[in-house]
Scaffold this motif. Structure first.
Motif, PDB file in Angstrom:
ATOM      1  N   ALA A 317       0.830  -1.201   0.000  1.00 51.61           N
ATOM      2  CA  ALA A 317       0.000   0.000   0.000  1.00 51.61           C
ATOM      3  C   ALA A 317       0.863   1.248   0.000  1.00 51.61           C
ATOM      4  CB  ALA A 317      -0.929  -0.006   1.211  1.00 51.61           C
ATOM      5  N   MET A 318       0.171   2.384   0.004  1.00 53.73           N
ATOM      6  CA  MET A 318       0.888   3.668  -0.046  1.00 53.73           C
ATOM      7  C   MET A 318       1.840   3.848   1.136  1.00 53.73           C
ATOM      8  SD  MET A 318      -2.247   6.228   0.986  1.00 53.73           S
ATOM      9  CE  MET A 318      -1.360   7.751   1.132  1.00 53.73           C
ATOM     10  N   ASN A 319       1.567   3.190   2.252  1.00 52.91           N
ATOM     11  CA  ASN A 319       2.497   3.333   3.383  1.00 52.91           C
ATOM     12  C   ASN A 319       3.829   2.646   3.061  1.00 52.91           C
ATOM     13  OD1 ASN A 319       1.188   0.640   3.783  1.00 52.91           O
ATOM     14  ND2 ASN A 319       2.732   0.590   5.402  1.00 52.91           N
ATOM     15  N   ASP A 320       3.777   1.596   2.235  1.00 53.16           N
ATOM     16  CA  ASP A 320       4.988   0.873   1.857  1.00 53.16           C
ATOM     17  C   ASP A 320       5.752   1.612   0.772  1.00 53.16           C
ATOM     18  OD1 ASP A 320       4.317  -1.511   3.442  1.00 53.16           O
ATOM     19  OD2 ASP A 320       2.705  -1.755   1.971  1.00 53.16           O
ATOM     20  N   PHE A 321       5.012   2.235  -0.104  1.00 49.90           N
ATOM     21  CA  PHE A 321       5.626   2.899  -1.247  1.00 49.90           C
ATOM     22  C   PHE A 321       4.805   4.137  -1.601  1.00 49.90           C
ATOM     23  CE2 PHE A 321       6.600   3.023  -5.946  1.00 49.90           C
ATOM     24  CZ  PHE A 321       7.896   3.467  -5.770  1.00 49.90           C
ATOM     25  N   MET A 322       5.350   5.297  -1.264  1.00 50.40           N
ATOM     26  CA  MET A 322       4.608   6.558  -1.321  1.00 50.40           C
ATOM     27  C   MET A 322       4.633   7.266  -2.665  1.00 50.40           C
ATOM     28  SD  MET A 322       3.191   7.854   1.382  1.00 50.40           S
ATOM     29  CE  MET A 322       3.415   9.632   1.483  1.00 50.40           C
ATOM     30  N   ARG A 323       5.602   6.940  -3.526  1.00 45.38           N
ATOM     31  CA  ARG A 323       5.860   7.808  -4.682  1.00 45.38           C
ATOM     32  C   ARG A 323       4.619   8.063  -5.557  1.00 45.38           C
ATOM     33  NH1 ARG A 323       9.089   7.910  -8.362  1.00 45.38           N
ATOM     34  NH2 ARG A 323       9.825  10.010  -8.011  1.00 45.38           N
ATOM     35  N   PRO A 324       3.815   7.043  -5.881  1.00 43.98           N
ATOM     36  CA  PRO A 324       2.641   7.352  -6.715  1.00 43.98           C
ATOM     37  C   PRO A 324       1.686   8.323  -6.015  1.00 43.98           C
ATOM     38  CG  PRO A 324       3.128   4.998  -6.770  1.00 43.98           C
ATOM     39  CD  PRO A 324       3.995   5.599  -5.689  1.00 43.98           C
ATOM     40  N   ALA A 325       1.441   8.101  -4.707  1.00 46.57           N
ATOM     41  CA  ALA A 325       0.501   8.970  -3.994  1.00 46.57           C
ATOM     42  C   ALA A 325       1.061  10.375  -3.837  1.00 46.57           C
ATOM     43  CB  ALA A 325       0.197   8.381  -2.625  1.00 46.57           C
ATOM     44  N   GLN A 337       4.724 -13.762 -13.286  1.00 43.06           N
ATOM     45  CA  GLN A 337       4.541 -14.781 -14.325  1.00 43.06           C
ATOM     46  C   GLN A 337       4.252 -14.050 -15.623  1.00 43.06           C
ATOM     47  OE1 GLN A 337       5.246 -17.814 -13.536  1.00 43.06           O
ATOM     48  NE2 GLN A 337       5.220 -17.522 -11.300  1.00 43.06           N
ATOM     49  N   GLN A 338       5.141 -14.184 -16.582  1.00 41.60           N
ATOM     50  CA  GLN A 338       5.059 -13.383 -17.806  1.00 41.60           C
ATOM     51  C   GLN A 338       3.797 -13.705 -18.613  1.00 41.60           C
ATOM     52  OE1 GLN A 338       8.293 -14.193 -20.458  1.00 41.60           O
ATOM     53  NE2 GLN A 338       8.256 -12.131 -21.295  1.00 41.60           N
ATOM     54  N   ARG A 339       3.039 -12.657 -18.897  1.00 47.72           N
ATOM     55  CA  ARG A 339       1.812 -12.825 -19.678  1.00 47.72           C
ATOM     56  C   ARG A 339       1.503 -11.559 -20.470  1.00 47.72           C
ATOM     57  NH1 ARG A 339      -1.830 -14.102 -15.122  1.00 47.72           N
ATOM     58  NH2 ARG A 339       0.058 -14.685 -14.056  1.00 47.72           N
ATOM     59  N   GLU A 340       0.695 -11.717 -21.488  1.00 49.85           N
ATOM     60  CA  GLU A 340       0.324 -10.561 -22.321  1.00 49.85           C
ATOM     61  C   GLU A 340      -0.666  -9.672 -21.568  1.00 49.85           C
ATOM     62  OE1 GLU A 340       1.376  -9.858 -25.454  1.00 49.85           O
ATOM     63  OE2 GLU A 340       2.727 -11.577 -25.300  1.00 49.85           O
ATOM     64  N   PRO A 341      -0.573  -8.347 -21.753  1.00 43.14           N
ATOM     65  CA  PRO A 341      -1.590  -7.488 -21.140  1.00 43.14           C
ATOM     66  C   PRO A 341      -2.942  -7.691 -21.828  1.00 43.14           C
ATOM     67  CG  PRO A 341      -0.006  -6.188 -22.403  1.00 43.14           C
ATOM     68  CD  PRO A 341       0.446  -7.605 -22.484  1.00 43.14           C
ATOM     69  N   SER A 342      -3.985  -7.681 -21.033  1.00 38.27           N
ATOM     70  CA  SER A 342      -5.295  -7.946 -21.630  1.00 38.27           C
ATOM     71  C   SER A 342      -6.399  -7.144 -20.967  1.00 38.27           C
ATOM     72  CB  SER A 342      -5.616  -9.434 -21.499  1.00 38.27           C
ATOM     73  OG  SER A 342      -5.571  -9.786 -20.134  1.00 38.27           O
ATOM     74  N   GLN A 343      -6.060  -6.328 -19.989  1.00 38.68           N
ATOM     75  CA  GLN A 343      -7.110  -5.575 -19.297  1.00 38.68           C
ATOM     76  C   GLN A 343      -6.547  -4.241 -18.816  1.00 38.68           C
ATOM     77  OE1 GLN A 343      -8.164  -7.349 -15.550  1.00 38.68           O
ATOM     78  NE2 GLN A 343      -6.065  -7.867 -15.024  1.00 38.68           N
ATOM     79  N   THR A 344      -7.458  -3.315 -18.569  1.00 38.76           N
ATOM     80  CA  THR A 344      -7.041  -2.013 -18.038  1.00 38.76           C
ATOM     81  C   THR A 344      -7.569  -1.909 -16.616  1.00 38.76           C
ATOM     82  OG1 THR A 344      -7.124  -1.095 -20.238  1.00 38.76           O
ATOM     83  CG2 THR A 344      -7.185   0.467 -18.423  1.00 38.76           C
ATOM     84  N   VAL A 345      -6.653  -1.729 -15.683  1.00 42.71           N
ATOM     85  CA  VAL A 345      -7.071  -1.755 -14.270  1.00 42.71           C
ATOM     86  C   VAL A 345      -6.416  -0.633 -13.477  1.00 42.71           C
ATOM     87  CG1 VAL A 345      -7.365  -4.276 -14.261  1.00 42.71           C
ATOM     88  CG2 VAL A 345      -5.161  -3.280 -13.595  1.00 42.71           C
ATOM     89  N   ASP A 346      -6.980  -0.390 -12.307  1.00 43.31           N
ATOM     90  CA  ASP A 346      -6.299   0.410 -11.297  1.00 43.31           C
ATOM     91  C   ASP A 346      -5.684  -0.576 -10.313  1.00 43.31           C
ATOM     92  OD1 ASP A 346      -7.301   2.618 -12.536  1.00 43.31           O
ATOM     93  OD2 ASP A 346      -8.286   3.457 -10.747  1.00 43.31           O
ATOM     94  N   LEU A 347      -4.414  -0.378 -10.038  1.00 42.82           N
ATOM     95  CA  LEU A 347      -3.726  -1.248  -9.082  1.00 42.82           C
ATOM     96  C   LEU A 347      -3.661  -0.493  -7.771  1.00 42.82           C
ATOM     97  CD1 LEU A 347      -2.094  -3.940  -8.988  1.00 42.82           C
ATOM     98  CD2 LEU A 347      -0.067  -2.518  -9.260  1.00 42.82           C
ATOM     99  N   VAL A 348      -4.321  -1.019  -6.755  1.00 43.01           N
ATOM    100  CA  VAL A 348      -4.477  -0.265  -5.511  1.00 43.01           C
ATOM    101  C   VAL A 348      -4.087  -1.108  -4.308  1.00 43.01           C
ATOM    102  CG1 VAL A 348      -6.359   1.089  -6.534  1.00 43.01           C
ATOM    103  CG2 VAL A 348      -6.899  -0.964  -5.199  1.00 43.01           C
ATOM    104  N   GLY A 349      -3.905  -0.413  -3.168  1.00 43.31           N
ATOM    105  CA  GLY A 349      -3.554  -1.113  -1.937  1.00 43.31           C
ATOM    106  C   GLY A 349      -4.696  -1.104  -0.948  1.00 43.31           C
ATOM    107  N   PRO A 350      -4.500  -1.680   0.226  1.00 40.47           N
ATOM    108  CA  PRO A 350      -5.566  -1.803   1.224  1.00 40.47           C
ATOM    109  C   PRO A 350      -5.818  -0.559   2.078  1.00 40.47           C
ATOM    110  CG  PRO A 350      -3.941  -3.577   1.429  1.00 40.47           C
ATOM    111  CD  PRO A 350      -3.339  -2.526   0.569  1.00 40.47           C
ATOM    112  N   GLY A 355      -5.975   7.945  -2.549  1.00 41.61           N
ATOM    113  CA  GLY A 355      -4.613   8.160  -3.041  1.00 41.61           C
ATOM    114  C   GLY A 355      -3.751   6.907  -2.949  1.00 41.61           C
ATOM    115  N   ASP A 356      -4.294   5.852  -2.415  1.00 39.78           N
ATOM    116  CA  ASP A 356      -3.522   4.611  -2.252  1.00 39.78           C
ATOM    117  C   ASP A 356      -3.577   3.783  -3.534  1.00 39.78           C
ATOM    118  OD1 ASP A 356      -2.149   2.445  -1.284  1.00 39.78           O
ATOM    119  OD2 ASP A 356      -3.886   1.580  -0.272  1.00 39.78           O
ATOM    120  N   PHE A 357      -2.772   4.191  -4.494  1.00 39.92           N
ATOM    121  CA  PHE A 357      -2.720   3.436  -5.767  1.00 39.92           C
ATOM    122  C   PHE A 357      -1.280   3.332  -6.225  1.00 39.92           C
ATOM    123  CE2 PHE A 357      -3.077   7.903  -6.857  1.00 39.92           C
ATOM    124  CZ  PHE A 357      -2.083   8.057  -7.810  1.00 39.92           C
ATOM    125  N   PHE A 358      -1.003   2.321  -7.013  1.00 39.87           N
ATOM    126  CA  PHE A 358       0.321   2.184  -7.640  1.00 39.87           C
ATOM    127  C   PHE A 358       0.251   2.490  -9.123  1.00 39.87           C
ATOM    128  CE2 PHE A 358       0.803  -0.714  -3.944  1.00 39.87           C
ATOM    129  CZ  PHE A 358       1.718   0.072  -3.274  1.00 39.87           C
TER     130      PHE A 358
END
Ligand code: LLP
Length: 422
Positions: A317-325, A337-350, A355-358
């Protein structure tokens, strides 16, 4: 490397983080092995990347005879500091705590710059007790305080003056520091007062002038401009009977986070070599040395979608890594595990903040609960900025060396969080 990488900005060939047989490795260690043994979230650093970055940097500036003083704030893990001390790096510190870290590892303190806009008297005393390269003074009141403390202690204070060159840089406003509206450095207009204070004291020995114009700067022009200004100011001090031998240009050289062209450090070095006019130089890189040498490894907890968005919720989460927030910073995210991108998502923490997003609206492969993701280029200002917000223990840090890895900071436990509370 078989199939196409899942990211639009592939991991550069020189990166220690590479896919082997479809799995992301750090050097010769598969990241799932680290996740299994150490748990997630955790920071993973590549020893060889730090070594290579340091050698690349100090090698580029060798002809300019610049002393590399690694900026401890970027990543102050003792294992990182020990490695750099072994390479005979100098250091830039900005607090008594950072200085004490260097004492702990037995670093050569004669290669240490002590910077910072608000040093306490305890910190100044601690610095004066050591034989540092210089104390980088940032205001006239601080200068007077240093003179008084040095007189009390009966010692000579080797000082540098951090001047504000009023140079504009293209970076996030929070990490731009070299303009008049910023709190950093001293306005060169104050030269007469500075000279007067220094000449009045028998305990101040002016050895350097310095500046630091900001961070994550990929263009050399502002560095060149500030060097020209600094050198002109050194001339001004010299003409007033205070010649300096050292010019400290601070840190700030950026790294590519998003496929940008790397900063042309060779061009910067050539400029310094040609224009240094006999001055000794100090450079204080932080991010350049450790930025691309670390990742934040985390595991997918849940996925969910609503009418508008898809979210991937991870255990970091943002407490672990602040730079995006904090800086809306972009960080590449790679599936372990290497795979092709296939979706558009928001990657977020708990953490309970929006503001808690990567990553936002990021093209990623399909992931499932338990999958591992790597937030790339997290070696600088990653763990260093981590907090315990939401009573989350800070993550473990792991150093990889070839086929071996070891924990260089254990994961915090709940007991660590409450230890100091009554
Ligand atoms: N020297 C001084 C006096 C500094 O204040 C800094 C960084 C450096 C050297 C090293 O700068 P670097 O080479 O790493 O750019 N937390 C922010 C960066 C803050 C930089 C503060 N000063 C981030 O995550 O982007």
């Amino acid at each position: 490397m078989g199939s196409r990488l899942v990211s639009s900005q592939p991991v550069p060939d020189s990166s220690p983080f590479r896919y082997q047989r479809g799995e992301l490795y750090c050097e010769a260690v598969p990241l799932p092995l680290i996740a299994e043994q150490v748990g997630t979230p955790c920071y993973v650093y590549s020893r060889s990347a730090i070594l290579n970055n340091y050698r690349h940097f100090s090698g580029a500036f060798r002809a300019a005879e610049a002393l590399t003083c690694y900026a401890v704030k970027a990543n102050s893990n003792l294992a990182v500091l020990r490695l750099l001390a072994q390479l005979e790096s100098g250091f830039d510190v900005v607090s008594g705590g950072e200085l004490r870290r260097l004492q702990t590892i037995g670093a050569d303190l004669t290669r240490v710059m002590f910077s910072g806009v608000g040093k306490t008297t305890a910190e100044i005393r601690l610095a004066l007790e050591q034989d540092l390269l210089a104390l980088n003074v940032e205001s006239i009141e601080e200068l007077e305080t240093v003179a008084r403390l040095a007189a009390d202690m009966g010692c000579q204070a080797r000082i540098s003056l951090r001047l504000n060159p009023d140079v504009q840089v293209e970076t996030h406003p929070y990490i731009s520091t070299g303009m008049r509206q910023h709190k950093f450095g001293i306005d060169p207009e104050k030269i007469e007062s500075l000279v007067a204070v220094i000449k009045k004291s028998r305990h101040l020995d002016l050895v350097a002038l310095g500046c630091h114009i900001g961070s994550q700067i990929l263009d050399v022009k502002p560095f060149q401009d500030s060097f020209v200004k600094l050198q002109a100011l050194a001339g001004e001090f010299g003409r007033r009977g205070l010649p300096v031998q050292i010019l400290d240009l601070g840190g700030g050289i950026g790294i590519p986070y998003r496929g940008e062209a790397p900063a042309p450090i060779e061009e910067y070095a050539r400029f310094l070599t040609e224009h240094r006019n006999g001055y000794r130089l100090v450079l204080e890189p932080g991010r350049f040395i450790v930025g691309n040498a670390g990742i934040l490894l985390s595991r997918v907890l849940y996925r969910k979608t609503n009418r508008e968005k898809s979210f991937v919720i991870v255990d970091a989460a943002m407490n672990d890594f602040m730079r995006p927030a904090l800086y809306q910073a972009y960080h590449e995210v790679l599936p372990v595990q290497q795979r092709e991108p296939s979706q558009t998502v928001d990657l977020v923490g708990p953490v309970c903040e929006s503001g808690d997003f990567f990553a936002k609206e990021r093209h990623l492969p399909e992931v499932a609960q338990g999958d591992l993701l790597a937030v790339m280029n997290a070696g600088a200002y990653g763990f260093a900025l981590a907090s315990n917000y939401n009573s989350r223990p800070r993550p473990a840090e792991v150093m990889v060396d070839g086929g071996n890895h070891r924990i260089v900071r254990r994961r915090e436990r709940f007991e660590d969080l409450i230890e100091l509370e009554q």
